[in-house]
Motif scaffolding. Structure first.
Motif, mmCIF file in Angstrom:
data_model
loop_
_atom_site.group_PDB
_atom_site.id
_atom_site.type_symbol
_atom_site.label_atom_id
_atom_site.label_comp_id
_atom_site.label_asym_id
_atom_site.label_seq_id
_atom_site.Cartn_x
_atom_site.Cartn_y
_atom_site.Cartn_z
ATOM 1 N N ALA A 134 43.268 31.191 51.542
ATOM 2 C CA ALA A 134 41.977 30.218 52.043
ATOM 3 C C ALA A 134 40.852 30.692 52.277
ATOM 4 O O ALA A 134 39.747 30.292 51.746
ATOM 5 C CB ALA A 134 42.702 29.091 52.960
ATOM 6 N N ARG A 139 31.100 32.540 47.227
ATOM 7 C CA ARG A 139 29.670 32.614 47.914
ATOM 8 C C ARG A 139 29.048 33.862 47.746
ATOM 9 O O ARG A 139 27.813 34.145 47.475
ATOM 10 C CB ARG A 139 29.773 31.798 49.310
ATOM 11 N N ARG A 175 39.197 32.626 48.946
ATOM 12 C CA ARG A 175 38.732 31.492 47.963
ATOM 13 C C ARG A 175 37.358 31.068 48.664
ATOM 14 O O ARG A 175 36.686 30.458 47.696
ATOM 15 C CB ARG A 175 39.877 30.531 47.611
ATOM 16 N N ASP A 176 37.232 30.904 49.848
ATOM 17 C CA ASP A 176 35.899 30.251 50.406
ATOM 18 C C ASP A 176 35.053 31.352 50.212
ATOM 19 O O ASP A 176 33.628 30.938 50.126
ATOM 20 C CB ASP A 176 36.508 30.122 51.714
ATOM 21 N N THR A 227 32.198 30.494 57.305
ATOM 22 C CA THR A 227 31.772 30.984 55.981
ATOM 23 C C THR A 227 30.438 31.696 55.934
ATOM 24 O O THR A 227 30.430 32.815 55.165
ATOM 25 C CB THR A 227 31.752 29.610 55.057
#
Length: 355
Positions: free
Chosen positions: A120, A128, A123-124, A95
């Motif tokens: 996945a 951010r 969306r992570d 991330t």
């Protein structure tokens, strides 16, 4: 008082962006093991359409390690330009390094629009990045279009459990950011030999407390075919009656060489797994053949399958909305129709093999 002064400064326009500085439609390219995921190509295809309406270019943002060989493939699917950040810190996906790299790209190049796949990883990552560059994010969009007057991006997504479609604007901040579910948009036919300008962008990676060390990646092995890749789908709704009757759908799917899918009602009832759900809150599919069994045809479900090449509907309610989009319809009890259907398919397949 500091907080009050900050908000007063915003209201006075001191922190407002110059929107004219932000140009271009950018697409985050998701790659795993140096293989680009399908949703990235779909988003580049949509980006071409948006960029034409905005009179600008499409830029693919490629992050990873030793990924330069992927640039030509991105060009063939419609990218005019590729911004590549190639660094060991970006393999495998983590991330913080990816969020740092994407934020750096945005700050440097100032795109008007940035699109991510609603996977996945997407969306992570997307929320951010949006927080770091202080802009909004519209998640799980099913429709993207350019406002003809303002040239701003109109982002439409399901709201309130899929019972309402909301169109969201980001008029005062840039970039305008959205995630889009796989299968919603269509990739263009690849242009063989196409080339894109590649800009190698160096980002300084200094590990901090937000970094994690990936010691091992354990890959899930599955024999299941993703319903988004299936050419034939036999889909069940509440009208199937009970979970045991899904075996009738499996028998037909096996005979046709297809897969079984489901409406949300069956997933909510525990009759089917979430990963085979079709619809606004599930997956968007475009098979060659979609057989809807006991599905009424609510707008939320139709949004996920109405672009199938051929739709066959089986429902005992002759007024069910599913018949309005179906190419062929059968009114009757699916528990009686499906065994006959399956047997006829098997006979036809056997005759073809013998012939």
């Amino acid at each position: 008082m500091a907080g009050k002064e900050y908000f007063q400064n915003i209201e006075s326009g001191e922190h407002r962006m110059n929107l004219q500085d932000y140009q271009g439609v950018y697409v985050f390219v998701q790659q795993v093991d140096n293989k680009i995921t399908g949703v990235s190509f779909e988003l580049i295809g949509k980006a071409k359409e948006l960029a034409a309406a905005m009179e600008t270019e499409v830029t693919a943002v490629l992050l990873g390690s030793n990924v330069s060989a992927l640039c030509d493939e991105l060009a063939e699917f419609g990218a005019d330009k590729v911004v590549m950040v190639d660094n060991e810190a970006l393999e495998p996906y983590s991330t913080e390094p990816y969020a740092h790299a994407m934020a750096a790209v945005i700050e440097k190049y100032k795109p008007a629009v940035v699109l991510y796949g609603a996977t996945a990883i997407g969306r992570d990552l997307a929320p951010r990045v949006s927080a770091r560059v202080r802009t909004g994010l519209t998640a799980d969009c099913t429709k993207l279009e350019v406002d003809p007057e303002t040239k701003g991006l109109r982002m439409t997504r399901p709201a309130f459990g899929g019972n309402l479609m909301a169109t969201i604007l980001c008029p005062e901040h840039r970039p305008q950011m959205a995630t889009v579910r796989p299968g919603v948009m269509q990739k263009i036919k690849p242009i063989k030999g196409a080339k894109a300008n590649v800009d190698k962008f160096d980002v300084d990676f200094t590990p901090n407390h937000n970094y994690v060390e990936v010691t091992e990646v354990i890959k899930k092995v599955s024999n299941k075919i993703d319903i988004q890749d299936a050419k034939i789908l036999v889909s069940g709704g509440r009208g199937v009656g009970c979970p045991e009757n899904f075996q009738l759908l499996r028998d037909l799917a096996d005979a046709l060489g297809g897969e079984v899918s489901s409406s949300r009602a069956c997933v909510d009832a525990g009759w089917a797994e979430k990963d085979i759900q079709v619809g606004q809150t599930g997956k968007t599919v475009r098979p060659n053949l979609y057989i809807a069994c006991g599905i009424s045809g609510a707008i939320q479900h139709l949004a996920g399958m109405e672009e199938s090449d051929v739709i066959i509907a089986i429902n005992k309610d002759e007024s069910a909305p599913i018949f309005e989009v179906a190419d062929y319809g059968i009114v009757g009890d699916l528990t009686k129709i499906l065994p006959i259907f399956t047997e006829k398919v098997k006979e036809a397949m056997a005759a073809r093999q013998n012939g």
